[in-house]
Design a protein around this motif. Structure first.
Motif, mmCIF file in Angstrom:
data_model
loop_
_atom_site.group_PDB
_atom_site.id
_atom_site.type_symbol
_atom_site.label_atom_id
_atom_site.label_comp_id
_atom_site.label_asym_id
_atom_site.label_seq_id
_atom_site.Cartn_x
_atom_site.Cartn_y
_atom_site.Cartn_z
ATOM 1 N N ASP A 1 0.829 -1.211 0.000
ATOM 2 C CA ASP A 1 0.000 0.000 0.000
ATOM 3 C C ASP A 1 0.862 1.259 0.000
ATOM 4 O O ASP A 1 0.512 2.257 -0.637
ATOM 5 N N ALA A 2 1.983 1.217 0.738
ATOM 6 C CA ALA A 2 2.862 2.391 0.774
ATOM 7 C C ALA A 2 3.473 2.651 -0.606
ATOM 8 O O ALA A 2 3.630 3.800 -1.022
ATOM 9 N N VAL A 3 3.806 1.561 -1.314
ATOM 10 C CA VAL A 3 4.354 1.724 -2.671
ATOM 11 C C VAL A 3 3.283 2.319 -3.587
ATOM 12 O O VAL A 3 3.546 3.259 -4.347
ATOM 13 N N LEU A 4 2.068 1.781 -3.468
ATOM 14 C CA LEU A 4 0.987 2.303 -4.319
ATOM 15 C C LEU A 4 0.747 3.788 -4.034
ATOM 16 O O LEU A 4 0.517 4.581 -4.957
ATOM 17 N N ALA A 5 0.807 4.165 -2.745
ATOM 18 C CA ALA A 5 0.615 5.577 -2.399
ATOM 19 C C ALA A 5 1.750 6.425 -2.972
ATOM 20 O O ALA A 5 1.520 7.526 -3.483
ATOM 21 N N ALA A 6 2.967 5.905 -2.897
ATOM 22 C CA ALA A 6 4.128 6.680 -3.368
ATOM 23 C C ALA A 6 4.056 6.951 -4.865
ATOM 24 O O ALA A 6 4.501 7.990 -5.336
ATOM 25 N N ILE A 7 3.497 5.997 -5.632
ATOM 26 C CA ILE A 7 3.444 6.204 -7.090
ATOM 27 C C ILE A 7 2.055 6.658 -7.545
ATOM 28 O O ILE A 7 1.757 6.677 -8.741
ATOM 29 N N SER A 8 1.202 7.061 -6.594
ATOM 30 C CA SER A 8 -0.186 7.384 -6.949
ATOM 31 C C SER A 8 -0.278 8.588 -7.888
ATOM 32 O O SER A 8 -1.272 8.750 -8.577
ATOM 33 N N GLY A 9 0.745 9.438 -7.932
ATOM 34 C CA GLY A 9 0.691 10.590 -8.827
ATOM 35 C C GLY A 9 1.225 10.309 -10.221
ATOM 36 O O GLY A 9 1.134 11.157 -11.105
ATOM 37 N N HIS A 10 1.810 9.128 -10.414
ATOM 38 C CA HIS A 10 2.501 8.850 -11.681
ATOM 39 C C HIS A 10 1.583 8.218 -12.703
ATOM 40 O O HIS A 10 0.821 7.314 -12.392
ATOM 41 N N LEU A 11 1.694 8.687 -13.937
ATOM 42 C CA LEU A 11 0.991 8.056 -15.045
ATOM 43 C C LEU A 11 2.021 7.341 -15.923
ATOM 44 O O LEU A 11 3.079 7.903 -16.241
ATOM 45 N N CYS A 12 1.697 6.093 -16.300
ATOM 46 C CA CYS A 12 2.538 5.326 -17.214
ATOM 47 C C CYS A 12 1.644 4.809 -18.317
ATOM 48 O O CYS A 12 0.801 3.957 -18.085
ATOM 49 N N ARG A 13 1.820 5.327 -19.508
ATOM 50 C CA ARG A 13 0.916 4.924 -20.596
ATOM 51 C C ARG A 13 1.172 3.486 -21.001
ATOM 52 O O ARG A 13 0.334 2.846 -21.613
ATOM 53 N N CYS A 14 2.385 2.935 -20.699
ATOM 54 C CA CYS A 14 2.669 1.550 -21.059
ATOM 55 C C CYS A 14 2.111 0.583 -20.022
ATOM 56 O O CYS A 14 2.118 -0.622 -20.236
ATOM 57 N N GLY A 15 1.700 1.084 -18.875
ATOM 58 C CA GLY A 15 1.133 0.210 -17.856
ATOM 59 C C GLY A 15 2.162 -0.626 -17.124
ATOM 60 O O GLY A 15 1.916 -1.791 -16.813
ATOM 61 N N THR A 16 3.312 -0.057 -16.815
ATOM 62 C CA THR A 16 4.347 -0.823 -16.108
ATOM 63 C C THR A 16 4.094 -0.925 -14.606
ATOM 64 O O THR A 16 4.928 -1.469 -13.889
ATOM 65 N N TYR A 17 2.969 -0.407 -14.148
ATOM 66 C CA TYR A 17 2.737 -0.327 -12.692
ATOM 67 C C TYR A 17 3.039 -1.633 -11.938
ATOM 68 O O TYR A 17 3.725 -1.597 -10.905
ATOM 69 N N PRO A 18 2.525 -2.820 -12.400
ATOM 70 C CA PRO A 18 2.797 -4.031 -11.603
ATOM 71 C C PRO A 18 4.292 -4.304 -11.435
ATOM 72 O O PRO A 18 4.732 -4.709 -10.354
ATOM 73 N N HIS A 19 5.068 -4.054 -12.495
ATOM 74 C CA HIS A 19 6.507 -4.294 -12.398
ATOM 75 C C HIS A 19 7.179 -3.257 -11.498
ATOM 76 O O HIS A 19 8.138 -3.560 -10.793
ATOM 77 N N VAL A 20 6.670 -2.020 -11.538
ATOM 78 C CA VAL A 20 7.228 -0.985 -10.665
ATOM 79 C C VAL A 20 7.011 -1.366 -9.192
ATOM 80 O O VAL A 20 7.922 -1.265 -8.365
ATOM 81 N N VAL A 21 5.812 -1.844 -8.883
ATOM 82 C CA VAL A 21 5.510 -2.238 -7.498
ATOM 83 C C VAL A 21 6.381 -3.429 -7.102
ATOM 84 O O VAL A 21 6.992 -3.439 -6.021
ATOM 85 N N ALA A 22 6.477 -4.407 -8.001
ATOM 86 C CA ALA A 22 7.287 -5.591 -7.693
ATOM 87 C C ALA A 22 8.750 -5.210 -7.483
ATOM 88 O O ALA A 22 9.404 -5.704 -6.550
ATOM 89 N N ALA A 23 9.261 -4.330 -8.320
ATOM 90 C CA ALA A 23 10.659 -3.912 -8.211
ATOM 91 C C ALA A 23 10.914 -3.223 -6.876
ATOM 92 O O ALA A 23 11.905 -3.495 -6.195
ATOM 93 N N THR A 24 10.003 -2.334 -6.498
ATOM 94 C CA THR A 24 10.211 -1.564 -5.268
ATOM 95 C C THR A 24 10.127 -2.477 -4.044
ATOM 96 O O THR A 24 10.935 -2.357 -3.111
ATOM 97 N N LEU A 25 9.186 -3.402 -4.067
ATOM 98 C CA LEU A 25 9.077 -4.334 -2.936
ATOM 99 C C LEU A 25 10.324 -5.225 -2.875
ATOM 100 O O LEU A 25 10.834 -5.523 -1.793
ATOM 101 N N ALA A 26 10.833 -5.609 -4.050
ATOM 102 C CA ALA A 26 12.017 -6.469 -4.074
ATOM 103 C C ALA A 26 13.246 -5.733 -3.552
ATOM 104 O O ALA A 26 14.151 -6.352 -2.981
#
Lengths: 203, 343
Positions: free
Chosen positions: A171-196
């Motif tokens: 949830d903290a990762v999702l909140a941190a990137i809540s302002g970001h738009l990614c037209r390619c939809g990389t969000y799941p990988h961004v969350v996975a990377a940050t948690l890793a």
């Protein structure tokens, strides 16, 4: 060697570093506010280019720019730090995210002249002792990039989160990137990377 | 963005002396039939000013930064209230222990306003004074009533995100979600003039309805600076909740939001209830009839449902925003129940 960056003229940017004294647009003659006292008028700067000093990635950089120049424009123009990307230019997509005194902000929605002595950190300044920030390494490892335009901003937000909270929740990762738009939809990988990249994952 | 001069005075008096126009006045002055200057405007975090200047809806000659004036970002306890400096960032207000403990509805709302990057720069005062988000107002192509023109394009146009109450003259909704909570909390604003004199009034009275003046959302005067927001200290028997519904879970304006403040006695009977709805009217909207239904009742599902239905009294949806009515009912019912029974 010529690159796209050096070839394309920056005529759209009213940063005067390359051409000191040339008011870019010159659309209106400066008009003194009727009410200001003489002393106050001296205190006002612009609208022509004024000398500024910004501390970027630990180094004081001097340049000239008009007061209307945003931090994002100054970074990419006068300071030639093009890692910071401008997409929407309205604070809506967060691709231009940099740190101000360690906190992520959108550099398109703050004037360079307003930064003052606050420390600016850009994607170029994230590398430490020759090593990528753990967020950068994790983005590469988890393929959290497609076209890459939102990536520098995403990385700045995720790196700030990890520096502040080495074991963030999802949830903290999702909140941190809540302002970001990614037209390619990389969000799941961004969350996975940050948690890793979190300490918890390493231990 | 047009060119402008910049100054960063270090005293309120100096900033007030410069500030010959409010942002609202400066925008009306842009009309081709006026020959007034484009004005000198105050700026705190600058988020909304930059947005307006980039669209060239605001073309000031001079921008006066408030950032170097000491003391505008303090949060302090006073005798019967908390005083929040208008220059405090949304992030700092949301993170303050006293705000989290005493005004949890405010913290909840702040954490859903803008993005983290915006909250780190935007100030509480600037949030309250931001101009509306109506797309006709924000487009230079439309010479709308609020910018000094002769016509509200929203009333008969694309109005899905517009007001369902008080929308006969101009159908904006108030842009600040934070104002929804602050009005419910009975907040006051402190305004400082050029000679250092201050005036205080309820935020609810500071905000201006289109019928009073369609060209401004508040009573800020030229050479006046919003310096603080004052929150009356809630008693131990006060419960509160803030809830919103929107198209996105994050970084979006609400379609409807609600703040509910309940004063409960020892046996959980409601002594007084305050309801404020956002994104439904040009100012934060208090459905007084619905508030009245809460007094003397134990707050349960039927009470909440009945109050929420009463809140729709007087609604006048436009062609494309009737969908807001069930949203109002839902968000308000849930907010009342959440206030009475905190999670």
């Amino acid at each position: 060697m010529i690159s796209r960056r050096t070839f394309i003229p920056r005529s759209d940017l009213p940063v005067a570093a390359a051409r000191p004294g040339s008011g870019a647009a010159g659309d209106r003659s400066p008009k003194e506010p009727e009410t200001a006292t003489r002393r106050d008028v001296i205190a006002a700067q612009g609208p022509d280019a004024v000398a500024m000093t910004l501390t970027v990635n630990g180094i004081a950089r001097m340049f000239e720019a008009e007061p209307r120049v945003t931090l994002a424009e100054a970074l990419r123009g006068a300071l030639a730090l093009t890692g910071t990307k401008i997409a929407c230019n309205r604070g809506t997509c967060s691709s231009c995210t940099v740190w101000l005194d360690g906190t992520p902000i959108v550099s398109c929605m703050i004037l360079a002249v307003d930064v003052g002595n606050r420390a600016v950190t850009t994607i170029e300044g994230l590398i430490r002792d020759g090593n990528l920030h753990p967020a950068q390494a994790a983005f590469i490892g988890h393929d959290a990039i497609q076209c890459g335009f939102c990536t520098p901003g995403m990385v700045m937000s995720c790196a700030a989160l990890l520096d502040r909270d080495p074991r963030p929740t999802r949830d903290a990762v999702l909140a941190a990137i809540s302002g970001h738009l990614c037209r390619c939809g990389t969000y799941p990988h961004v969350v996975a990377a940050t948690l890793a990249a979190s300490e918890e994952a390493k231990s | 963005m047009k060119r402008f001069a910049w100054t960063q005075p270090t005293s309120l008096a100096s900033a007030a002396a410069f500030a010959e126009t409010t942002v609202a006045d400066a925008m009306v002055a842009l009309r081709p039939d006026t020959h007034a200057g484009h004005g000198a405007v105050l700026q705190a975090g600058g988020i909304d000013n930059l947005d307006l200047m980039k669209e060239e809806l605001l073309q000031p000659n001079l921008v006066i930064s408030l950032r170097a004036i000491p003391g505008l970002d303090k949060i302090e306890k006073q005798e019967a209230s908390w005083r929040i400096g208008a220059g405090t960032t949304l992030m700092a207000v949301a993170g303050h222990p006293a705000v989290q403990a005493r005004f949890p509805a405010l913290a909840t709302c702040l954490n859903q306003s803008g993005s983290p990057q915006i909250r780190a720069v935007a100030t509480l005062g600037g949030n309250l004074l931001q101009r509306p988000r109506c797309w006709y107002f924000r487009s230079i192509a439309f010479d709308c009533l609020r910018k000094g023109g002769g016509h509200c394009f929203a009333i008969l146009g694309e109005n899905a995100y517009h007001a369902v109450f008080d929308n006969e003259v101009c159908a904006i909704v108030h842009p600040s979600s934070v104002a929804t909570v602050l009005v419910a909390l009975g907040a006051s604003v402190e305004l400082t003039g050029p000679n250092g004199a201050t005036r205080r009034l309820l935020l609810e009275d500071f905000l201006v309805r289109p019928k009073q003046n369609v060209r401004r959302e508040n009573d800020l005067q030229p050479r006046e600076i919003l310096t603080a927001i004052l929150l009356p200290n809630p008693s131990a028997s006060v419960r509160m909740a803030y809830l919103r519904l929107g198209e996105k879970q994050a970084f979006d304006w609400p379609l409807v939001d609600a703040a509910v403040i309940l004063e409960l006695d020892a046996s959980s009977v409601c002594r007084q209830g305050v309801i404020c709805l956002g994104a439904v009217a040009p100012t934060p909207y208090r459905p007084r009839a619905a508030e009245a239904t809460l007094a003397g009742k134990v707050i349960d599902v039927p009470t909440a449902r009945s109050a929420a239905r009463t809140a729709l009294d007087g609604a006048m949806p436009l062609a494309h925003n009737e969908f807001k009515l069930p949203l109002i009912e839902t968000v308000l019912r849930r907010a009342i129940l959440r206030a009475a029974n905190p999670v």
